[in-house]
Design a protein around this motif. Structure first.
Motif, PDB file in Angstrom:
ATOM      1  N   ILE A  57       0.838  -1.203   0.000  1.00  0.00           N
ATOM      2  CA  ILE A  57       0.000   0.000   0.000  1.00  0.00           C
ATOM      3  C   ILE A  57       0.867   1.245   0.000  1.00  0.00           C
ATOM      4  N   TRP A  58       1.912   1.262   0.833  1.00  0.00           N
ATOM      5  CA  TRP A  58       2.800   2.429   0.867  1.00  0.00           C
ATOM      6  C   TRP A  58       3.527   2.606  -0.461  1.00  0.00           C
ATOM      7  N   ASN A  59       3.897   1.495  -1.106  1.00  0.00           N
ATOM      8  CA  ASN A  59       4.518   1.599  -2.427  1.00  0.00           C
ATOM      9  C   ASN A  59       3.545   2.206  -3.437  1.00  0.00           C
ATOM     10  N   SER A  60       2.277   1.779  -3.391  1.00  0.00           N
ATOM     11  CA  SER A  60       1.281   2.341  -4.302  1.00  0.00           C
ATOM     12  C   SER A  60       1.007   3.805  -4.002  1.00  0.00           C
ATOM     13  N   VAL A  61       1.004   4.162  -2.718  1.00  0.00           N
ATOM     14  CA  VAL A  61       0.798   5.573  -2.350  1.00  0.00           C
ATOM     15  C   VAL A  61       1.939   6.426  -2.888  1.00  0.00           C
ATOM     16  N   PHE A  62       3.176   5.934  -2.766  1.00  0.00           N
ATOM     17  CA  PHE A  62       4.334   6.680  -3.290  1.00  0.00           C
ATOM     18  C   PHE A  62       4.215   6.862  -4.797  1.00  0.00           C
ATOM     19  N   VAL A  63       3.920   5.782  -5.513  1.00  0.00           N
ATOM     20  CA  VAL A  63       3.806   5.861  -6.971  1.00  0.00           C
ATOM     21  C   VAL A  63       2.667   6.799  -7.368  1.00  0.00           C
TER      22      VAL A  63
ATOM     23  N   ILE B 299       6.507   5.324 -13.129  1.00  0.00           N
ATOM     24  CA  ILE B 299       6.124   6.736 -13.157  1.00  0.00           C
ATOM     25  C   ILE B 299       6.536   7.417 -14.456  1.00  0.00           C
ATOM     26  N   LEU B 300       7.809   7.322 -14.801  1.00  0.00           N
ATOM     27  CA  LEU B 300       8.321   8.105 -15.927  1.00  0.00           C
ATOM     28  C   LEU B 300       7.712   7.714 -17.278  1.00  0.00           C
ATOM     29  N   PRO B 301       7.552   6.425 -17.610  1.00  0.00           N
ATOM     30  CA  PRO B 301       6.957   6.122 -18.924  1.00  0.00           C
ATOM     31  C   PRO B 301       5.518   6.615 -19.071  1.00  0.00           C
ATOM     32  N   ALA B 302       4.811   6.823 -17.966  1.00  0.00           N
ATOM     33  CA  ALA B 302       3.417   7.278 -18.035  1.00  0.00           C
ATOM     34  C   ALA B 302       3.259   8.710 -17.553  1.00  0.00           C
ATOM     35  N   ALA B 303       4.343   9.481 -17.577  1.00  0.00           N
ATOM     36  CA  ALA B 303       4.303  10.824 -16.991  1.00  0.00           C
ATOM     37  C   ALA B 303       3.352  11.753 -17.730  1.00  0.00           C
ATOM     38  N   VAL B 304       3.245  11.630 -19.049  1.00  0.00           N
ATOM     39  CA  VAL B 304       2.381  12.512 -19.836  1.00  0.00           C
ATOM     40  C   VAL B 304       1.483  11.659 -20.712  1.00  0.00           C
TER      41      VAL B 304
ATOM     42  N   VAL C 222      -8.288  15.819 -14.629  1.00  0.00           N
ATOM     43  CA  VAL C 222      -7.105  15.172 -15.203  1.00  0.00           C
ATOM     44  C   VAL C 222      -6.236  14.580 -14.092  1.00  0.00           C
ATOM     45  N   GLY C 223      -6.132  15.281 -12.970  1.00  0.00           N
ATOM     46  CA  GLY C 223      -5.397  14.734 -11.838  1.00  0.00           C
ATOM     47  C   GLY C 223      -6.010  13.444 -11.335  1.00  0.00           C
ATOM     48  N   LEU C 224      -7.349  13.356 -11.319  1.00  0.00           N
ATOM     49  CA  LEU C 224      -8.013  12.117 -10.921  1.00  0.00           C
ATOM     50  C   LEU C 224      -7.706  11.001 -11.909  1.00  0.00           C
ATOM     51  N   PHE C 225      -7.720  11.311 -13.209  1.00  0.00           N
ATOM     52  CA  PHE C 225      -7.378  10.307 -14.216  1.00  0.00           C
ATOM     53  C   PHE C 225      -5.972   9.748 -13.980  1.00  0.00           C
ATOM     54  N   TYR C 226      -5.034  10.649 -13.746  1.00  0.00           N
ATOM     55  CA  TYR C 226      -3.661  10.205 -13.499  1.00  0.00           C
ATOM     56  C   TYR C 226      -3.576   9.382 -12.216  1.00  0.00           C
ATOM     57  N   ALA C 227      -4.222   9.852 -11.150  1.00  0.00           N
ATOM     58  CA  ALA C 227      -4.131   9.164  -9.868  1.00  0.00           C
ATOM     59  C   ALA C 227      -4.718   7.759  -9.941  1.00  0.00           C
ATOM     60  N   VAL C 228      -5.880   7.623 -10.585  1.00  0.00           N
ATOM     61  CA  VAL C 228      -6.483   6.299 -10.716  1.00  0.00           C
ATOM     62  C   VAL C 228      -5.599   5.388 -11.567  1.00  0.00           C
ATOM     63  N   GLY C 229      -5.008   5.947 -12.614  1.00  0.00           N
ATOM     64  CA  GLY C 229      -4.113   5.139 -13.448  1.00  0.00           C
ATOM     65  C   GLY C 229      -2.901   4.644 -12.689  1.00  0.00           C
ATOM     66  N   TYR C 230      -2.283   5.506 -11.888  1.00  0.00           N
ATOM     67  CA  TYR C 230      -1.121   5.078 -11.099  1.00  0.00           C
ATOM     68  C   TYR C 230      -1.521   4.107  -9.993  1.00  0.00           C
ATOM     69  N   TRP C 231      -2.660   4.350  -9.357  1.00  0.00           N
ATOM     70  CA  TRP C 231      -3.078   3.462  -8.271  1.00  0.00           C
ATOM     71  C   TRP C 231      -3.405   2.059  -8.797  1.00  0.00           C
TER      72      TRP C 231
ATOM     73  N   GLU D  56       9.704  -6.620  -1.985  1.00  0.00           N
ATOM     74  CA  GLU D  56       9.534  -5.403  -1.188  1.00  0.00           C
ATOM     75  C   GLU D  56       9.027  -4.235  -2.025  1.00  0.00           C
ATOM     76  N   ASP D  57       9.203  -4.301  -3.343  1.00  0.00           N
ATOM     77  CA  ASP D  57       8.794  -3.199  -4.216  1.00  0.00           C
ATOM     78  C   ASP D  57       7.402  -3.396  -4.804  1.00  0.00           C
ATOM     79  N   ARG D  58       6.751  -4.493  -4.494  1.00  0.00           N
ATOM     80  CA  ARG D  58       5.460  -4.775  -5.120  1.00  0.00           C
ATOM     81  C   ARG D  58       4.419  -3.736  -4.724  1.00  0.00           C
ATOM     82  N   VAL D  59       3.545  -3.427  -5.688  1.00  0.00           N
ATOM     83  CA  VAL D  59       2.439  -2.499  -5.431  1.00  0.00           C
ATOM     84  C   VAL D  59       1.209  -3.307  -5.051  1.00  0.00           C
ATOM     85  N   VAL D  60       0.184  -2.606  -4.592  1.00  0.00           N
ATOM     86  CA  VAL D  60      -0.967  -3.293  -4.011  1.00  0.00           C
ATOM     87  C   VAL D  60      -1.729  -4.099  -5.057  1.00  0.00           C
TER      88      VAL D  60
END
Length: 310
Positions: A92-98, A162-167, A216-225, A239-243
């Motif tokens: 969860i913390w990894n997903s929050v960071f991402v 993060i970087l490949p999906a930045a824009v 747009v921020g919501l779109f990005y946030a849902v995509g990263y989560w 240790e790096d796995r996301v939720v």
């Protein structure tokens, strides 16, 4: 000469109006109500069952033969397990960071690029615009993307997510169109008063664009989560796995959560595996469900207006 009555005028107006501009009929309103109720129930009933099962005891799940619908024997041991054993909480913390870092970076890059592309006289305006637009037609492909990410040393790092999906090109075009809809006279008057481009963006453009930036921020946030496939490609360390990876391992792969059958934690009995799996589903859903109501009112103004202006 025949006099034109009000009834005749109404018939002429109805003949000239398209069908979708007619006032809804009673059967139409009833059909819409039934359809919307069915859709809402189709979403809420499974969600309710997931939540109830996550708070159910072994006996309640055994009596129900699986998923529980009626609450009985309230038990929070499943949540105690996932937050004390460390596997789910670390994911969860990894997903929050991402999500937080990725959304912030994506919004900054998208807003800056959209503002530059919305100004006709900006440097390399047309080539850069065509560069972004062509990504709608031609994607980089999985293998070239993987080669680029690994050659940059981003593998086994959250920056690979993060970087490949930045824009996102679609979000960029939506924000650009919204910026283009801001009256140019307003920006020109600010320049006459001595404001630079950074000042215009911060003091005029962004305050007028809160709706589209929020959506747009919501779109990005849902995509990263919800990111999963890239995490499977680039993250090998547990240790790096996301939720989403943990959720896939529990629900689809059928793995038993760590701690099932081990000594009770904090005085709670060991929860059933199904309750722990449903608890992970609830934890994954909470952020999106909690944030969406605050952004919903901006959807029409932000996305529809941003897509049509300009």
């Amino acid at each position: 000469m025949t006099a034109v009555t009000p009834a005749m005028r109404d018939r002429r107006r109805r003949a000239q109006r398209p069908a979708w501009e007619e006032p809804p009929t009673v059967p139409g309103r009833l059909a819409k109500g039934v359809l919307l109720t069915a859709v809402v129930l189709a979403v809420l009933i499974p969600m309710w069952s997931v939540i109830v099962t996550s708070f159910s005891s072994k006996q309640a799940i055994a009596d129900a033969g699986g998923m529980v619908f009626l609450p009985r024997d309230f038990d929070i041991s499943a949540y105690v397990l996932i937050f004390t054993r460390g596997e789910v909480s670390a994911a969860i913390w990894n997903s929050v960071f991402v999500t937080v870092v990725g959304t912030t970076l994506s919004l900054v890059c998208t807003v800056l690029a959209a503002y530059g592309l919305s100004r006709p006289g900006s440097l390399w305006h047309r080539p850069l615009l065509m560069f972004f637009l062509i990504t709608f037609l031609i994607g980089p492909g999985l293998v070239p993307t993987y080669v680029v990410v690994t050659s940059l040393g981003l593998k086994d790092s959250h920056w690979a997510l993060i970087l490949p999906a930045a824009v996102n090109a679609f979000n960029l075009m939506v924000v650009r169109q919204f910026f283009m809809g801001i009256p140019s006279e307003l920006l020109d008057s600010a320049r006459i008063d001595g404001a630079g481009e950074w000042m215009i963006l911060a003091r005029i453009v962004l305050p007028l664009s809160k709706a589209v930036v929020a959506v747009v921020g919501l779109f990005y946030a849902v995509g990263y989560w919800n990111i999963y496939f890239n995490a499977v490609l680039y993250l090998n360390d547990a240790e790096d796995r996301v939720v989403q990876q943990v959720l896939q391992a529990y629900i689809i792969a059928g793995q038993s959560p760590a701690g099932i059958g081990s000594p009770p934690a904090l005085g709670f009995s060991a929860p059933p595996s199904l309750a722990v799996k449903m608890a992970v589903v609830v934890v994954v859903l909470i952020p999106v469900v909690a944030v969406y109501p605050f952004i919903q009112r901006h959807f029409t103004k932000g996305v529809i207006t941003g897509a049509l202006k300009g």
